[in-house]
Design a protein around this motif. Sequence first.
Motif, short mmCIF file in Angstrom:
data_model
loop_
_atom_site.label_atom_id
_atom_site.label_comp_id
_atom_site.label_asym_id
_atom_site.label_seq_id
_atom_site.Cartn_x
_atom_site.Cartn_y
_atom_site.Cartn_z
N ASP A 16 -40.22 -16.62 41.79
CA ASP A 16 -41.23 -17.60 41.36
C ASP A 16 -42.63 -17.14 41.77
N MET A 17 -42.74 -16.67 43.04
CA MET A 17 -44.06 -16.26 43.55
C MET A 17 -44.60 -15.06 42.79
N GLU A 18 -43.69 -14.21 42.32
CA GLU A 18 -44.12 -13.05 41.52
C GLU A 18 -44.53 -13.46 40.12
N GLU A 19 -43.70 -14.35 39.53
CA GLU A 19 -43.89 -14.66 38.10
C GLU A 19 -44.98 -15.68 37.82
N CYS A 20 -45.40 -16.44 38.85
CA CYS A 20 -46.32 -17.56 38.57
C CYS A 20 -47.68 -17.10 38.04
N ASN A 21 -48.04 -15.83 38.31
CA ASN A 21 -49.34 -15.34 37.82
C ASN A 21 -49.25 -14.64 36.47
N GLU A 22 -48.07 -14.70 35.88
CA GLU A 22 -47.89 -14.11 34.55
C GLU A 22 -48.89 -14.75 33.59
N PRO A 23 -49.67 -13.95 32.86
CA PRO A 23 -50.70 -14.54 31.99
C PRO A 23 -50.11 -15.56 31.01
N GLY A 24 -50.76 -16.71 30.96
CA GLY A 24 -50.36 -17.74 29.98
C GLY A 24 -49.23 -18.64 30.43
N LEU A 25 -48.60 -18.33 31.56
CA LEU A 25 -47.45 -19.16 31.95
C LEU A 25 -47.91 -20.50 32.52
N PHE A 26 -48.89 -20.47 33.41
CA PHE A 26 -49.41 -21.71 33.99
C PHE A 26 -50.89 -21.89 33.66
N ASP A 27 -51.30 -23.14 33.52
CA ASP A 27 -52.73 -23.41 33.32
C ASP A 27 -53.47 -23.23 34.63
N ILE A 28 -52.80 -23.56 35.72
CA ILE A 28 -53.42 -23.39 37.05
C ILE A 28 -52.34 -23.20 38.11
N VAL A 29 -52.68 -22.35 39.09
CA VAL A 29 -51.80 -22.16 40.25
C VAL A 29 -52.56 -22.71 41.46
N ILE A 30 -51.94 -23.66 42.15
CA ILE A 30 -52.57 -24.24 43.35
C ILE A 30 -51.78 -23.77 44.57
N VAL A 31 -52.49 -23.18 45.53
CA VAL A 31 -51.83 -22.77 46.77
C VAL A 31 -51.88 -23.94 47.74
N ASN A 32 -50.70 -24.42 48.11
CA ASN A 32 -50.61 -25.55 49.03
C ASN A 32 -50.55 -25.03 50.46
N SER A 33 -51.75 -24.77 50.99
CA SER A 33 -51.84 -24.31 52.38
C SER A 33 -52.12 -25.55 53.22
N ASP A 34 -53.32 -26.09 53.03
CA ASP A 34 -53.66 -27.37 53.66
C ASP A 34 -53.34 -28.47 52.64
N LEU A 35 -52.56 -29.45 53.07
CA LEU A 35 -52.07 -30.48 52.14
C LEU A 35 -53.21 -31.27 51.48
N ASP A 36 -54.19 -31.67 52.29
CA ASP A 36 -55.30 -32.47 51.73
C ASP A 36 -56.09 -31.68 50.70
N GLU A 37 -56.32 -30.40 51.01
CA GLU A 37 -57.06 -29.56 50.05
C GLU A 37 -56.28 -29.37 48.75
N ALA A 38 -54.98 -29.15 48.89
CA ALA A 38 -54.15 -28.96 47.70
C ALA A 38 -54.14 -30.25 46.86
#
Length: 213
Positions: free
Chosen positions: A175-197
Amino acid sequence: ACPTHPLSEPIMASGKVPSFFSGPRPVVISGPSGAGKSTLLKKLLKDYKGVFGFSVSHTTRDPRPGEVDGKDYHFTNRKAMQEDIDKGEFIETDEFSGNLYGTSKSAVQDVRAKGLICILDVDIAGVRHIKETNLDPIYISIQPPSIEVLEERLRGRATETEEKIQSRLEEARTDMEECNEPGLFDIVIVNSDLDEAYEKLQSVLKEVSLKSG
Ligand SMILES: Nc1ncnc2c1ncn2[C@@H]1O[C@H](COP(=O)(O)OP(=O)(O)OP(=O)(O)O)[C@@H](O)[C@H]1O
Ligand SMILES: Nc1nc2c(ncn2[C@@H]2O[C@H](COP(=O)(O)O)[C@@H](O)[C@H]2O)c(=O)[nH]1
């Protein structure tokens, strides 16, 4: 692997748009198990009551402590679920970590009938299956900052056996490899800090989803 997803073909072929494909654009949330999807969604559904509604999936896995049948999932068994799949009742299904998961047509219909924006939580294979239908959602991937942090979260949640943790981590690497595949997602959010995410999720939804209704 997708055991069956009989919906996309007939609908695309018939050219008819069934009722659950109309209304505001749904939102698909995906990402590795343990990335924090449910945590973010629970908050969103609470803060935006009357705006968003959750598409309750079916699963053959056992309920976790506190999970409610019909709210978190429709808990079922493989035989019953396969029969419903064969009857064409599902938009998409997938085998994940030894269990069957799927979005039924009625799960989406129920949310849309209430005039709510439908939120679906599916794995990355589910994302690919939904792309073959006419559902036309916004696709958001929630990612952990690293596989190590993900492992800590999965262990900290204490809901899985060691074997299941390993199989979920294996799925997560893909999943972590494929999520940046062009056109697959409109946006990828990294949930590091919960409030920021959560801030990011809200701003994306305000920008794209709340406008599209
Ligand atoms: N930003 C964060 N920082 C620290 N812990 C977090 C964060 N986000 C979520 N968690 C914790 O990580 C664990 C996994 O989160 P959660 O159950 O929401 O993941 P999930 O993506 O919904 O997983 P699954 O797909 O298996 O349902 C939970 O114990 C949650 O409290
Ligand atoms: N393709 C689908 N994937 C789904 C669905 N409902 C949930 N999921 C995904 O399964 C895994 C594991 O979930 P868990 O609750 O057992 O931790 C996770 O990635 C979910 O996104 C579905 O209907 N279809």
